[in-house]
Design a protein around this motif. Structure first.
Motif, mmCIF file in Angstrom:
data_model
loop_
_atom_site.group_PDB
_atom_site.id
_atom_site.type_symbol
_atom_site.label_atom_id
_atom_site.label_comp_id
_atom_site.label_asym_id
_atom_site.label_seq_id
_atom_site.Cartn_x
_atom_site.Cartn_y
_atom_site.Cartn_z
ATOM 1 N N ARG A 1 0.838 -1.205 0.000
ATOM 2 C CA ARG A 1 0.000 0.000 0.000
ATOM 3 C C ARG A 1 0.875 1.258 0.000
ATOM 4 N NH1 ARG A 1 -3.115 -3.127 3.201
ATOM 5 N NH2 ARG A 1 -2.368 -2.256 5.159
ATOM 6 N N CYS A 2 1.943 1.226 0.787
ATOM 7 C CA CYS A 2 2.845 2.384 0.829
ATOM 8 C C CYS A 2 3.532 2.604 -0.519
ATOM 9 C CB CYS A 2 3.878 2.199 1.928
ATOM 10 S SG CYS A 2 3.192 2.365 3.597
ATOM 11 N N LEU A 3 3.942 1.521 -1.160
ATOM 12 C CA LEU A 3 4.546 1.664 -2.492
ATOM 13 C C LEU A 3 3.553 2.303 -3.459
ATOM 14 C CD1 LEU A 3 6.437 -1.736 -2.874
ATOM 15 C CD2 LEU A 3 7.479 0.550 -2.773
ATOM 16 N N GLU A 4 2.302 1.888 -3.390
ATOM 17 C CA GLU A 4 1.266 2.426 -4.275
ATOM 18 C C GLU A 4 1.003 3.902 -3.998
ATOM 19 O OE1 GLU A 4 -2.288 0.008 -4.127
ATOM 20 O OE2 GLU A 4 -1.160 -1.819 -4.529
ATOM 21 N N GLU A 5 1.003 4.278 -2.709
ATOM 22 C CA GLU A 5 0.620 5.636 -2.326
ATOM 23 C C GLU A 5 1.791 6.609 -2.246
ATOM 24 O OE1 GLU A 5 -1.470 5.025 1.364
ATOM 25 O OE2 GLU A 5 -2.997 3.788 0.377
ATOM 26 N N LYS A 6 2.959 6.143 -1.802
ATOM 27 C CA LYS A 6 4.084 7.046 -1.542
ATOM 28 C C LYS A 6 5.298 6.777 -2.419
ATOM 29 C CE LYS A 6 4.695 8.634 2.445
ATOM 30 N NZ LYS A 6 4.599 9.406 3.601
ATOM 31 N N THR B 1 8.711 6.120 1.296
ATOM 32 C CA THR B 1 8.092 5.267 2.312
ATOM 33 C C THR B 1 9.046 5.075 3.488
ATOM 34 O OG1 THR B 1 6.688 4.086 0.740
ATOM 35 C CG2 THR B 1 7.221 2.935 2.771
ATOM 36 N N THR B 2 8.536 5.334 4.678
ATOM 37 C CA THR B 2 9.327 5.174 5.896
ATOM 38 C C THR B 2 8.863 3.939 6.668
ATOM 39 O OG1 THR B 2 7.825 6.470 7.274
ATOM 40 C CG2 THR B 2 9.561 7.698 6.079
ATOM 41 N N VAL B 3 9.664 3.548 7.647
ATOM 42 C CA VAL B 3 9.291 2.449 8.543
ATOM 43 C C VAL B 3 7.981 2.796 9.241
ATOM 44 C CG1 VAL B 3 9.966 1.284 10.685
ATOM 45 C CG2 VAL B 3 11.645 1.631 8.872
ATOM 46 N N ARG B 4 7.851 4.034 9.668
ATOM 47 C CA ARG B 4 6.632 4.490 10.343
ATOM 48 C C ARG B 4 5.412 4.350 9.419
ATOM 49 N NH1 ARG B 4 6.616 7.398 14.868
ATOM 50 N NH2 ARG B 4 8.792 7.950 14.532
ATOM 51 N N ASP B 5 5.579 4.694 8.142
ATOM 52 C CA ASP B 5 4.478 4.565 7.177
ATOM 53 C C ASP B 5 4.013 3.110 7.069
ATOM 54 O OD1 ASP B 5 4.654 7.309 6.444
ATOM 55 O OD2 ASP B 5 6.135 6.847 4.877
ATOM 56 N N ILE B 6 4.973 2.210 6.951
ATOM 57 C CA ILE B 6 4.638 0.793 6.794
ATOM 58 C C ILE B 6 3.951 0.274 8.048
ATOM 59 C CG2 ILE B 6 5.546 -1.539 6.434
ATOM 60 C CD1 ILE B 6 7.891 -0.161 4.873
ATOM 61 N N ALA B 7 4.483 0.637 9.219
ATOM 62 C CA ALA B 7 3.876 0.189 10.476
ATOM 63 C C ALA B 7 2.440 0.692 10.588
ATOM 64 C CB ALA B 7 4.721 0.667 11.654
ATOM 65 N N ALA B 8 2.217 1.949 10.228
ATOM 66 C CA ALA B 8 0.867 2.505 10.294
ATOM 67 C C ALA B 8 -0.065 1.824 9.292
ATOM 68 C CB ALA B 8 0.909 4.012 10.042
ATOM 69 N N LEU C 1 10.455 -3.659 1.591
ATOM 70 C CA LEU C 1 9.992 -3.006 0.361
ATOM 71 C C LEU C 1 10.420 -3.789 -0.871
ATOM 72 C CD1 LEU C 1 10.499 0.812 1.056
ATOM 73 C CD2 LEU C 1 8.348 -0.450 0.919
ATOM 74 N N ASN C 2 11.621 -4.345 -0.837
ATOM 75 C CA ASN C 2 12.097 -5.137 -1.978
ATOM 76 C C ASN C 2 11.201 -6.353 -2.203
ATOM 77 O OD1 ASN C 2 14.159 -3.289 -2.024
ATOM 78 N ND2 ASN C 2 15.669 -4.675 -1.144
ATOM 79 N N LEU C 3 10.827 -7.025 -1.118
ATOM 80 C CA LEU C 3 9.930 -8.186 -1.251
ATOM 81 C C LEU C 3 8.556 -7.769 -1.775
ATOM 82 C CD1 LEU C 3 10.689 -10.379 1.880
ATOM 83 C CD2 LEU C 3 10.960 -11.009 -0.512
ATOM 84 N N ALA C 4 8.029 -6.675 -1.248
ATOM 85 C CA ALA C 4 6.714 -6.203 -1.687
ATOM 86 C C ALA C 4 6.745 -5.797 -3.162
ATOM 87 C CB ALA C 4 6.252 -5.036 -0.815
ATOM 88 N N LEU C 5 7.805 -5.104 -3.559
ATOM 89 C CA LEU C 5 7.938 -4.688 -4.956
ATOM 90 C C LEU C 5 8.124 -5.898 -5.867
ATOM 91 C CD1 LEU C 5 8.111 -2.400 -7.024
ATOM 92 C CD2 LEU C 5 10.549 -2.203 -6.482
ATOM 93 N N SER C 6 8.941 -6.821 -5.448
ATOM 94 C CA SER C 6 9.176 -8.036 -6.231
ATOM 95 C C SER C 6 7.880 -8.834 -6.401
ATOM 96 C CB SER C 6 10.250 -8.874 -5.553
ATOM 97 O OG SER C 6 10.538 -10.012 -6.324
ATOM 98 N N LEU D 1 3.726 1.155 -9.778
ATOM 99 C CA LEU D 1 4.639 0.020 -9.816
ATOM 100 C C LEU D 1 5.911 0.372 -10.584
ATOM 101 C CD1 LEU D 1 5.246 -2.971 -9.271
ATOM 102 C CD2 LEU D 1 3.958 -3.520 -11.349
ATOM 103 N N TRP D 2 5.749 1.049 -11.705
ATOM 104 C CA TRP D 2 6.891 1.377 -12.551
ATOM 105 C C TRP D 2 7.711 2.507 -11.952
ATOM 106 C CZ3 TRP D 2 7.505 -2.702 -14.977
ATOM 107 C CH2 TRP D 2 6.389 -3.490 -15.248
ATOM 108 N N THR D 3 7.036 3.458 -11.304
ATOM 109 C CA THR D 3 7.760 4.528 -10.628
ATOM 110 C C THR D 3 8.560 3.956 -9.455
ATOM 111 O OG1 THR D 3 6.071 6.121 -11.289
ATOM 112 C CG2 THR D 3 7.509 6.761 -9.466
#
Length: 189
Positions: free
Chosen positions: A13-18, A23-30, A50-55, A96-98
């Motif tokens: 979700r953070c990758l999609e939005e930010k 994206t920070t650790v705080r963003d992902i935790a929230a 983030l690498n796993l989520a993007l992959s 995704l591409w960005t």
């Protein structure tokens, strides 16, 4: 879902939005309703998560776009239709591409991420060459991986940047097929 799965979903979700870089650790935790410490426990670092989520998102896209479009058309028409679908995906899945481009930029100062991206690229070359030849991934010739796969990954990257930068002027699938034919003619002369 457990904390690990929640974190992966939150990272996506953070990758999609930010994007990747903002994206920070705080963003992902929230986004995942999980403590920041759980990121380190389950993944070791923000980057690893983030690498796993993007992959995973790239794998999802590849699974849906990996086959050549259309049945019964000529090979050239299927190729052009496939490119039209990929170009459409660049606009529909811009995040995704960005994020992919951002991860490449970040990888220049992260040896671990650079190694991951390099391995993903090697696998993508093999997969693309196998798809274009119509053979299983484990049966594709190494020459095709290096030449055909590398060529199409380079083409994909260039078209993606054009589609993200100036979508109205990005080439169509038909134009790409026409350009390849023209290039083949030039190489033969």
């Amino acid at each position: 879902m457990g904390n690990r799965e929640d974190l992966l979903a939150g990272a996506r979700r953070c990758l999609e939005e930010k994007g990747y870089l903002r994206t920070t650790v705080r963003d992902i935790a929230a986004a995942s309703n999980v403590s920041m410490a759980a990121i380190g426990y389950h993944f070791g670092s923000r980057d690893a998560l983030l690498n796993l989520a993007l992959s995973a998102a790239m794998d999802e896209w590849a699974a849906g776009s990996g086959r050549l479009a259309g049945e019964g058309d000529t090979a050239g028409e299927r190729y052009a239709d496939t490119w039209d679908r990929k170009i459409r995906d660049f606009g529909e899945m811009r995040w995704l591409w960005t994020a992919s481009v951002e991860s490449f930029v970040h990888a220049q100062s992260s040896p671990e991420l650079l190694a991951t991206l390099a391995e993903n690229q090697r696998q993508a070359r093999r997969m693309v060459a196998a798809q274009l030849r119509g053979v299983p991934v484990d049966a594709v010739a190494e020459e095709d991986v290096r030449a055909l796969g590398s060529f199409h990954i380079a083409l994909l990257s260039g078209v993606m940047v054009q589609a993200l930068t100036d979508p109205g002027q990005a080439p169509t699938g038909r134009e790409l097929a026409q350009g390849l034919r023209a290039m083949a003619e030039l190489l033969e002369s």
